[in-house]
Each structure stands twice: as structure tokens, then as C-alpha cells.
Write a protein that holds these residues in place. Sequence first.
Motif, PDB file in Angstrom:
ATOM      1  N   PRO A  69      -2.459   4.624  -6.671  1.00  0.00           N
ATOM      2  CA  PRO A  69      -3.399   3.936  -5.778  1.00  0.00           C
ATOM      3  C   PRO A  69      -4.390   3.108  -6.582  1.00  0.00           C
ATOM      4  N   LEU A  70      -4.830   2.008  -5.993  1.00  0.00           N
ATOM      5  CA  LEU A  70      -5.832   1.165  -6.655  1.00  0.00           C
ATOM      6  C   LEU A  70      -7.195   1.826  -6.612  1.00  0.00           C
ATOM      7  N   VAL A  71      -7.429   2.559  -5.517  1.00  0.00           N
ATOM      8  CA  VAL A  71      -8.685   3.301  -5.365  1.00  0.00           C
ATOM      9  C   VAL A  71      -8.316   4.722  -4.962  1.00  0.00           C
ATOM     10  N   SER A  72      -9.213   5.463  -4.370  1.00  0.00           N
ATOM     11  CA  SER A  72      -8.861   6.821  -3.965  1.00  0.00           C
ATOM     12  C   SER A  72      -7.896   6.795  -2.794  1.00  0.00           C
ATOM     13  N   ARG A  73      -7.199   7.912  -2.546  1.00  0.00           N
ATOM     14  CA  ARG A  73      -6.250   7.995  -1.431  1.00  0.00           C
ATOM     15  C   ARG A  73      -6.947   7.700  -0.111  1.00  0.00           C
ATOM     16  N   GLU A  74      -8.147   8.272   0.072  1.00  0.00           N
ATOM     17  CA  GLU A  74      -8.871   8.073   1.319  1.00  0.00           C
ATOM     18  C   GLU A  74      -9.209   6.596   1.521  1.00  0.00           C
ATOM     19  N   GLU A  75      -9.600   5.924   0.445  1.00  0.00           N
ATOM     20  CA  GLU A  75      -9.924   4.498   0.571  1.00  0.00           C
ATOM     21  C   GLU A  75      -8.672   3.675   0.860  1.00  0.00           C
ATOM     22  N   GLU A  76      -7.563   4.069   0.272  1.00  0.00           N
ATOM     23  CA  GLU A  76      -6.304   3.366   0.567  1.00  0.00           C
ATOM     24  C   GLU A  76      -5.935   3.541   2.039  1.00  0.00           C
ATOM     25  N   LEU A  77      -6.096   4.748   2.562  1.00  0.00           N
ATOM     26  CA  LEU A  77      -5.748   4.987   3.961  1.00  0.00           C
ATOM     27  C   LEU A  77      -6.706   4.269   4.901  1.00  0.00           C
ATOM     28  N   ASN A  78      -7.975   4.164   4.512  1.00  0.00           N
ATOM     29  CA  ASN A  78      -8.911   3.375   5.326  1.00  0.00           C
ATOM     30  C   ASN A  78      -8.522   1.901   5.320  1.00  0.00           C
ATOM     31  N   LEU A  79      -8.059   1.427   4.173  1.00  0.00           N
ATOM     32  CA  LEU A  79      -7.598   0.041   4.096  1.00  0.00           C
ATOM     33  C   LEU A  79      -6.391  -0.171   5.011  1.00  0.00           C
ATOM     34  N   LEU A  80      -5.497   0.824   5.053  1.00  0.00           N
ATOM     35  CA  LEU A  80      -4.330   0.727   5.938  1.00  0.00           C
ATOM     36  C   LEU A  80      -4.774   0.580   7.391  1.00  0.00           C
ATOM     37  N   LYS A  81      -5.782   1.355   7.793  1.00  0.00           N
ATOM     38  CA  LYS A  81      -6.276   1.261   9.170  1.00  0.00           C
ATOM     39  C   LYS A  81      -6.870  -0.118   9.440  1.00  0.00           C
ATOM     40  N   GLU A  82      -7.589  -0.655   8.465  1.00  0.00           N
ATOM     41  CA  GLU A  82      -8.188  -1.984   8.651  1.00  0.00           C
ATOM     42  C   GLU A  82      -7.112  -3.055   8.791  1.00  0.00           C
ATOM     43  N   ILE A  83      -6.083  -2.949   7.959  1.00  0.00           N
ATOM     44  CA  ILE A  83      -4.972  -3.918   8.057  1.00  0.00           C
ATOM     45  C   ILE A  83      -4.328  -3.832   9.439  1.00  0.00           C
ATOM     46  N   GLY A  84      -4.082  -2.601   9.892  1.00  0.00           N
ATOM     47  CA  GLY A  84      -3.468  -2.416  11.205  1.00  0.00           C
ATOM     48  C   GLY A  84      -4.329  -2.981  12.317  1.00  0.00           C
ATOM     49  N   GLN A  85      -5.637  -2.784  12.220  1.00  0.00           N
ATOM     50  CA  GLN A  85      -6.538  -3.282  13.262  1.00  0.00           C
ATOM     51  C   GLN A  85      -6.530  -4.804  13.315  1.00  0.00           C
ATOM     52  N   VAL A  86      -6.532  -5.428  12.152  1.00  0.00           N
ATOM     53  CA  VAL A  86      -6.504  -6.902  12.113  1.00  0.00           C
ATOM     54  C   VAL A  86      -5.201  -7.422  12.727  1.00  0.00           C
ATOM     55  N   MET A  87      -4.082  -6.776  12.402  1.00  0.00           N
ATOM     56  CA  MET A  87      -2.806  -7.234  12.960  1.00  0.00           C
ATOM     57  C   MET A  87      -2.782  -7.046  14.483  1.00  0.00           C
ATOM     58  N   LEU A 114       0.832  -1.206   0.000  1.00  0.00           N
ATOM     59  CA  LEU A 114       0.000   0.000   0.000  1.00  0.00           C
ATOM     60  C   LEU A 114       0.872   1.265   0.000  1.00  0.00           C
ATOM     61  N   PHE A 115       1.946   1.248   0.781  1.00  0.00           N
ATOM     62  CA  PHE A 115       2.818   2.430   0.816  1.00  0.00           C
ATOM     63  C   PHE A 115       3.547   2.636  -0.514  1.00  0.00           C
ATOM     64  N   HIS A 116       3.939   1.546  -1.146  1.00  0.00           N
ATOM     65  CA  HIS A 116       4.583   1.696  -2.453  1.00  0.00           C
ATOM     66  C   HIS A 116       3.598   2.292  -3.461  1.00  0.00           C
ATOM     67  N   ARG A 117       2.336   1.901  -3.368  1.00  0.00           N
ATOM     68  CA  ARG A 117       1.334   2.465  -4.282  1.00  0.00           C
ATOM     69  C   ARG A 117       1.164   3.963  -4.028  1.00  0.00           C
ATOM     70  N   LEU A 118       1.097   4.336  -2.763  1.00  0.00           N
ATOM     71  CA  LEU A 118       0.914   5.754  -2.453  1.00  0.00           C
ATOM     72  C   LEU A 118       2.129   6.578  -2.877  1.00  0.00           C
ATOM     73  N   ARG A 119       3.314   6.036  -2.660  1.00  0.00           N
ATOM     74  CA  ARG A 119       4.536   6.781  -3.020  1.00  0.00           C
ATOM     75  C   ARG A 119       4.659   6.949  -4.527  1.00  0.00           C
ATOM     76  N   SER A 120       4.246   5.934  -5.261  1.00  0.00           N
ATOM     77  CA  SER A 120       4.375   5.990  -6.724  1.00  0.00           C
ATOM     78  C   SER A 120       3.166   6.639  -7.377  1.00  0.00           C
ATOM     79  N   GLN A 121       2.251   7.143  -6.526  1.00  0.00           N
ATOM     80  CA  GLN A 121       1.038   7.803  -7.029  1.00  0.00           C
ATOM     81  C   GLN A 121       0.218   6.885  -7.927  1.00  0.00           C
ATOM     82  N   GLY A 153       1.470  16.027  -3.604  1.00  0.00           N
ATOM     83  CA  GLY A 153       0.610  16.079  -4.772  1.00  0.00           C
ATOM     84  C   GLY A 153      -0.123  14.793  -5.051  1.00  0.00           C
ATOM     85  N   GLN A 154      -0.315  14.009  -3.978  1.00  0.00           N
ATOM     86  CA  GLN A 154      -1.049  12.756  -4.173  1.00  0.00           C
ATOM     87  C   GLN A 154      -2.507  13.060  -4.462  1.00  0.00           C
ATOM     88  N   PRO A 155      -3.221  12.155  -5.120  1.00  0.00           N
ATOM     89  CA  PRO A 155      -4.644  12.378  -5.382  1.00  0.00           C
ATOM     90  C   PRO A 155      -5.431  12.294  -4.087  1.00  0.00           C
TER      91      PRO A 155
END
Length: 621
Positions: A570-588, A561-568, A619-621
Amino acid sequence: MDLHIHGDTASPQEREAVDGLLGPAPSAWMGGLRNLNEEGRIALVGGQESRTQRHRLIEAFHAVQGRIGWVSEGALNYICQRLSVPPAEAYGVATFYHLFSLSPRPSTVVHVCDDIACRIKGGENLCQDLEKTLGPSGSGSWQRSPCLGLCERAPAALTLQAATTPRGITLAPTSGEEITQGLKQNAWPVDEPFQNLSRSIPPSGSRELRLLKRIGKIDPESIEAYILSGGYARLKQALALGSEGVIREVLDSKLMGRGGAAFPTGRKWEAVAKAPAKPHYLVCNADESEPGTFKDRLLMEGDPFAVLEGMTIAGLATGCEKGFLYLRGEYPLAGKRLALALDLARFAGFLGENILESGLNFDIEIRRGAGAYICGEETALFNSIEGKRGEPRNKPPFPVQEGVFGKPTVINNVETLVNIPLILKEGGKAYAQLGTESSTGPKLFCLSGHVARPGVYETTFGPTLRQMIEIAGGVPEGRKIQAILLGGAAGVFVGPDQLDIPLTFEGTRAANATLGSGVIIIFDDRVDMTDILTRIAEFFRAESCGQCVPCRVGTVRQEELFHRLRSQQPLVSREEELNLLKEIGQVMRDASICGLGQTASSAVESALKNLKGLFAERGQP
């Protein structure tokens, strides 16, 4: 177990390395030469004897790796014969640890740190230079490495030379030219004199120091110098107090463990002392692998007898006759000085049987790690001491009930144990008056990154983060602070608006931060923080032991996910990617077995929370 080992055989040098550790093979069953005159006539030593040495598997790998530079299939087969270990199991252990190689490689390999503190001091540029001159990392005589515990002298490298007497040389700070010339000419610096340790402790010589008072001032290889400076007086005091008296003092001191978990040391000792199962074991956790941490290294290099005295007092208090010091494999100088200190202490009667004619029996054995961050977790460390993969165990049972070898075990880190002689000297209640109500005694902090005088600082609990940075000289060149990492890669990022956090257990907890092991890394306004966050994500993916799914998969998804954000991209919107990051963190956090998975997203999530607009500024989306 009837082992059928086929394939290559060990070379004479490999056999010699293993036999140097385990002794000559007593029978053909264990890999020795056949003796037709004796076979069938007398009982030769077989599997039962070898299986009692099973726990020495990692030491055997170290012996071969140190002699040859890598572990061949023939060497692995011979070790399996000697210890009666199935080759598949031994292969699984050897491949678990980063410092072991099962592929041919040169006898000299330079490990170059590209972790956080070195990265912002030119470590990444250094690696890129080496890629141009020596080829890709891992392809020959150099390779990238996670934190080497030399952050105050970044960028750093560690040279490991295989030989009859293997050698480890630290290079810090270093350059691409120094490494290239060293490899070309096979010329490396000698061990640094002990006075140079004061370079890593800017307040060295101050009368206010308690834990660091000897470092850089007395010869760490002289037991006479240690005794003249007051050393071993507290062991004699402990012998007079007895087990209950020592534990009473530690309870009164309110000492909290300094390894990050902050568990009350006295309660842990009391539980082991009362445990009915025997024997009891003591373990000193010297596997200081948290990026940004180097205080335990300096204690072991500069004051090794104080570590041993603290362990001996702990052994007395908890009814242990055997202690293990699990030393980080990347700390060769600490290992050398501790080994010498052990010999001198035994000769002087401070270790072994009937210590100082008191009837106390206690001895210490050093076990070296081999490059596995997860072995800082206590149960993973126990497995490593037992010669297994460093995979954490489920708890309960807790170590005070079933620890190393399934017996009650007390485990403390180096800084915690070095506090013990001080507690006896000052008295538990007087010690408790230092610091705050819930954070007592002195504390060591590791400052690195963009600070004028990086190094280890000792203070009683209470100063704010801002005050600690000022004590270390502030940020060079008048630059602005962009972020501070507290507690290491498993810690929390705070912003420049949080500099007034008190550096106490309760103060950082109230700010949703952590002291961890005392790491403070400062990043000025020039640092690309997305690069740092991506490096942290890579670190946890590489260091996950892979035992439980949430951590094994979650750390991979987090890094992707971080590589996607750094390379601009994202698979979905930035906000959705960051929400996915929170979900991954919560599961771990919810489902991982140990602290690695539970904290793998702490730093990156805190950065996104406390460092506003992190990706938006790029300048990320």
C-alpha cells in the motif's frame, strides 16, 4: 462528404465478404470498377445512397472478420468507400469492440473465459496451461476473454473459425488439452442437440415451469413443434385484443423488467404507444454480458420462437413495424437458431406484412454485438445498432422519446419479452397474483460457482437465498459458504449470515443488495476473495467505454488500489487505502454518465463491508 482514401486495397475475398452483405458496388464512387462508357452520361449512385447504409458498419466488420479472421487496412478502406464513412471514424468503431481485430491473426481463435465463475472452476489454471503450450494470451490462436455466458458449465471457451461460412463452437466444460488438440488437428465438436439444453436447466421437465417448459423437450428448430405446444396462440389473442387491450394486461400484471433496472414494462409500452413521433422501434436487448448471467442464452437457444412471439406482441402493442434483436456476439448457437426461426416465422405468416391477414406489419432484424459489456446499457446499444461506438448517451431524452435512430423506442430484455405470452395466457391480474405484491410473476435465476447443480432455475418471487441454494443442491463436499455474489459484477456480495434475504426486488433492496439480472454465484471457503475482487476491478477497467472521466480514471485507480493491497504494497496505511477506495466509488456513482461507472465499485465495496477482515486475514498491514 468527399472521402480521400489512400493505402491498401481490399483482397478479392474481403470485397466478396462486404459485397455479400451490401450487394455489389454500383459505382466507382462506392469502390466498384470504373465504367467509362457510363460515367458522365448517366447519374451513378453515389454518397447519398451509401450514407443511408451507414448503420451497417458493424455488420460489415463482422462480414470481413468472419471470412478472413481479422480486418485489414484494405478491407477497412473498402468498407469506408461502400458506406461513405471517414476511415478515422470507422477505425474508432472497429477498435471499440473486443471481437474485432485490426492485426493479422489465425483464422481460428479460441477465446478462453477467465472471469469469476470460470475462475473458481479452474479457468485461471487453464489459461496458465495454455500460456505454457501456446504462448501468451493474444499472441496467436488463443486469448483470454471476459464472461462467455457459459457459467453453468465452467470452465468455458469459445472457438471462432473464419471461413466462407464462419463458425462458432462453444467448449464447456473444457480443458487445456482439448483446446490444444483442437487447434492442432482443427477438429471441434458439432452443435449440441437440443436435448442437452436440459442439462443446463436442472428442473427441466417439471410441471411447475412456465418460462422454461419447452426447453429440452421440443425441437427449437421446428415451428410445427412450437405451434403444437401452444405457440403463437397468444399472438392471435393479442391481435384480437388490440394495442390498448394488450397494454392493459401488461399493466395489470405489474411486470417489472428483468434486465436489472426493474422498470414497469407496461408504463414503458404505454409511453411509446402514445408517442406522436413516427416510426416507433422495438429493441430486444439480448446482449447478456453481465458476468454470471446465462438465462437469456438458454431461452434463445431452447425456445427461440417464444422470443419472437413476445417481440411481435410488443410491436403490436407499441405501434412498431420494425424490431431489432441485439444479440451478444459470443452466442453463435443462439444466433443460428434465431435466424432460422425468423425465416420460418416469416414463411408461416407470423412476421412480415399483414401478419395472419390482420393488417399488422412487423418484422425483426438481428444485429450482432462484438464484445462490449457497455452495450448492455440501452443507449449504448442504440449507438451500436446505428453502427457507432457503443458509448452511452446522456438522458433525458429517454428512449421512449428518442431512442434508436432518434425515434421513440421500447427496449426490453429477452426474459421480459418471454413473459408476455404467459401474461396473456393467464391474464394480467392472475399473473399479478404470482409472487409478492411488488415482485410479480416467475423469475429466472442463474446459479453457478460452488453449488451442486449449477444452472437456470425458475421460481415465483419469494424464496430466500438459502432456499435457492438448497434447491440447487447446496455446496458440494460439505464446504462452508464464504460469500455469495448477487446480481453479477455490478451487484453486491453478501456473507453467509445473510442467507435469509428474500429474493424479491423489495427484499434485496431492503438488504442493500440487488437482484440485478438474477445472478447468484456461490464461493466456498477455499476461494481467495481478493483475487475475485481484483478480477472484478480489472473487468470494469477493461469494459469502461472511456467517454466520461470519472469512470475512465476511477476504474483504473480502483484496479491499481486492489493490486497494491493484494501485493501488500500500500502507498499509505490499509485504512487510508480503503478510504480512498470509497472516495473513488463515490465519485464514480455521482458523476458517471451511465450505470457502468455508477456500479463499478458496488461489488468490491460491498465485499469489504460484508466480508469482514478480508485483507486482514491475509496478514495485510
